[in-house]
Scaffold this motif. Structure first.
Motif, PDB file in Angstrom:
ATOM      1  N   ASN A  10       0.840  -1.140   0.077  1.00  0.00           N
ATOM      2  CA  ASN A  10      -0.098  -0.082   0.047  1.00  0.00           C
ATOM      3  C   ASN A  10       0.643   1.282  -0.138  1.00  0.00           C
ATOM      4  O   ASN A  10       0.247   2.375  -0.035  1.00  0.00           O
ATOM      5  N   GLY A  11       2.190   1.297   0.115  1.00  0.00           N
ATOM      6  CA  GLY A  11       3.010   2.144   0.248  1.00  0.00           C
ATOM      7  C   GLY A  11       2.793   3.103   1.696  1.00  0.00           C
ATOM      8  O   GLY A  11       2.051   2.796   2.240  1.00  0.00           O
ATOM      9  N   ALA A  12       3.906   4.042   1.904  1.00  0.00           N
ATOM     10  CA  ALA A  12       3.790   4.733   3.012  1.00  0.00           C
ATOM     11  C   ALA A  12       3.100   6.182   2.694  1.00  0.00           C
ATOM     12  O   ALA A  12       3.105   7.036   3.717  1.00  0.00           O
ATOM     13  N   GLY A  13       2.480   6.417   1.588  1.00  0.00           N
ATOM     14  CA  GLY A  13       1.819   7.649   1.282  1.00  0.00           C
ATOM     15  C   GLY A  13       0.744   7.889   2.012  1.00  0.00           C
ATOM     16  O   GLY A  13      -0.030   6.657   2.356  1.00  0.00           O
ATOM     17  N   ALA A  14       0.214   9.059   2.475  1.00  0.00           N
ATOM     18  CA  ALA A  14      -1.200   9.253   3.499  1.00  0.00           C
ATOM     19  C   ALA A  14      -2.207   8.766   2.347  1.00  0.00           C
ATOM     20  O   ALA A  14      -1.861   8.973   1.049  1.00  0.00           O
ATOM     21  N   ARG A  15      -3.162   8.045   3.015  1.00  0.00           N
ATOM     22  CA  ARG A  15      -4.437   7.934   2.065  1.00  0.00           C
ATOM     23  C   ARG A  15      -5.559   8.813   2.612  1.00  0.00           C
ATOM     24  O   ARG A  15      -5.660   9.221   3.591  1.00  0.00           O
ATOM     25  N   ILE A  29       7.184   2.604  -5.324  1.00  0.00           N
ATOM     26  CA  ILE A  29       6.790   1.585  -4.386  1.00  0.00           C
ATOM     27  C   ILE A  29       6.629   1.891  -2.899  1.00  0.00           C
ATOM     28  O   ILE A  29       5.664   1.838  -1.953  1.00  0.00           O
ATOM     29  N   PHE A  30       7.725   2.757  -2.450  1.00  0.00           N
ATOM     30  CA  PHE A  30       7.615   3.063  -1.004  1.00  0.00           C
ATOM     31  C   PHE A  30       6.513   4.021  -0.876  1.00  0.00           C
ATOM     32  O   PHE A  30       5.622   4.140   0.129  1.00  0.00           O
ATOM     33  N   LEU A  31       6.221   4.963  -1.677  1.00  0.00           N
ATOM     34  CA  LEU A  31       4.986   5.514  -1.685  1.00  0.00           C
ATOM     35  C   LEU A  31       3.608   5.183  -1.778  1.00  0.00           C
ATOM     36  O   LEU A  31       2.754   5.466  -0.959  1.00  0.00           O
ATOM     37  N   ASN A  32       3.630   4.498  -2.871  1.00  0.00           N
ATOM     38  CA  ASN A  32       2.249   3.985  -3.298  1.00  0.00           C
ATOM     39  C   ASN A  32       1.986   2.649  -3.108  1.00  0.00           C
ATOM     40  O   ASN A  32       1.005   2.247  -3.305  1.00  0.00           O
ATOM     41  N   GLY A  33       2.989   2.020  -3.141  1.00  0.00           N
ATOM     42  CA  GLY A  33       3.003   0.303  -2.794  1.00  0.00           C
ATOM     43  C   GLY A  33       2.445  -0.326  -4.002  1.00  0.00           C
ATOM     44  O   GLY A  33       2.771   0.390  -5.369  1.00  0.00           O
ATOM     45  N   GLN A  56       1.631  13.750   5.045  1.00  0.00           N
ATOM     46  CA  GLN A  56       2.104  13.364   3.817  1.00  0.00           C
ATOM     47  C   GLN A  56       2.511  12.107   3.818  1.00  0.00           C
ATOM     48  O   GLN A  56       2.713  11.348   2.933  1.00  0.00           O
TER      49      GLN A  56
END
Lengths: 202, 202
Positions: free
Chosen positions: A197-202, B194-198, B151
């Motif tokens: 899912n990534g680390a970006g805020a959702r 990948i890190f941000l969005n998976g 963020q």
DNA sequence: GGCTGATGCAAGTACCCACTTGCATGCAAT
DNA sequence: ATTGCATGCAAGTGGGTACTTGCATCAGCC
């Protein structure tokens, strides 16, 4: 004489071989190849030094035989079988994460030393990488299927690389960073979450 | 006598020291600590072996001095400054990825060998890890801010661990896996994505 | 019983290495 | 010029290491 081993050596012989190989692994992992002396290997194996040379000829051949013996491939196909029986992709990835960590830990000593030896010795015993390489190939295939079925996106080669990186570093850098040695489950959960899912805020 | 260096050694002296340290690094990185012999270090530094001992006293002290000299911290604060001036978080993360790869590559040899030596030598010269540890601390802080501003999501300690893992393995395992040595930009783009969005399909 | 082959044992060879020592040299400050 | 200091040089010491050798022992197999 032991009809099951037609052309093989006598039982006692094989036993000696294995004891020597085990002692070699112990020493190699804790002292590196240059720190592994034939004398100490022989002592630890409860064997005469001459016997060691009679078996393996040369220190280098002994090291090669040891790595060949211990760095054999893990049965990744079997692991994938088990993984496929799980329902969700999260569960599947977690299971893969566990398998990766467990396998890496089992050979952590060899891998760390081999990583440096590969630098250190011109003709590195690259067989230490057989298992990881094999694992990655299969993982790439697995991710390829997942992409085909629309559960993942991207390039399977890079996905497998990223996925393995997460766990490779977890094991290898454990001692360096704050450790949290017991955090295997937590680590897998978090890494899989980020991977999916990534680390970006959702 | 060279008023700029009041209590320091003469210019020529410092030069000798540095030449010895450089030769030591070369050898340490390619042969490991056990494979680094004082004689060869002296030869390569164009210096007499006795001089080496007069300077550093002991082989171990020489190795310590070398690691201290070369594994010094990189100016991560400065990198973060530059990163903060970028507009989007993608750009910021990419810049961090580049910095991580570049810094790791610059010390790849030392890191690999030290990783094994840490196993191999009881009293490992852990100063090889000073820079990575420092970097991770600052990265954790940085991610903490990003979470505060909405963020990123998650635990900053684990985020920094995951982020660094992606690049650590990229550099360290480069030789093992298919290489694609030139793929720095591509690697950063993919890993950051990948890190941000998976990797999950969207 | 006699043979074979794996092993133990002890000594030895030929290196290599960390580290030392004593002396000579040459440069630079005084 | 003299002194001080970094260095070169050559030889050496004590210990470790890979690898060998010759012989004795002991097991199982014919």
């Amino acid at each position: 004489m032991n009809a099951a081993f037609e052309s093989g050596p006598k039982p006692g012989v094989e036993d000696t071989r294995v004891r020597i190989l085990a002692a070699t692994r112990e020493l190699y992992a804790t002292r590196g190849s240059r720190g592994t002396t034939t004398r100490v290997v022989a002592d630890r194996a409860g064997v005469n030094e001459a016997t060691l040379f009679r078996h393996f000829g040369t220190k280098q051949q002994l090291l090669d035989a040891m790595l060949d013996y211990y760095a054999g491939t893990t049965n990744f196909a079997e692991i994938l079988e088990r993984v496929r029986s799980l329902a969700t992709i999260e569960e599947q990835l977690r299971e893969l994460g566990y398998a990766a960590i467990d396998n890496l830990r089992r050979k952590e000593d060899l891998i760390k030393v081999s990583m440096a030896e590969e630098f250190t010795n011109p003709e590195g015993h690259s067989c230490a990488w057989r298992a990881p390489t094999e694992a990655r190939r299969r993982l790439t295939d697995f991710f390829g299927e997942k992409i085909a079925t629309g559960q993942l996106r991207g390039d399977p080669k890079w996905l497998s690389r990223a996925f393995m990186s997460l766990f490779f570093s977890f094991v290898m850098a454990r001692g360096i960073w704050g450790d949290e040695a017991s955090a295997r489950e937590k680590a897998v959960a978090i890494m899989v979450d980020i991977f999916l899912n990534g680390a970006g805020a959702r």
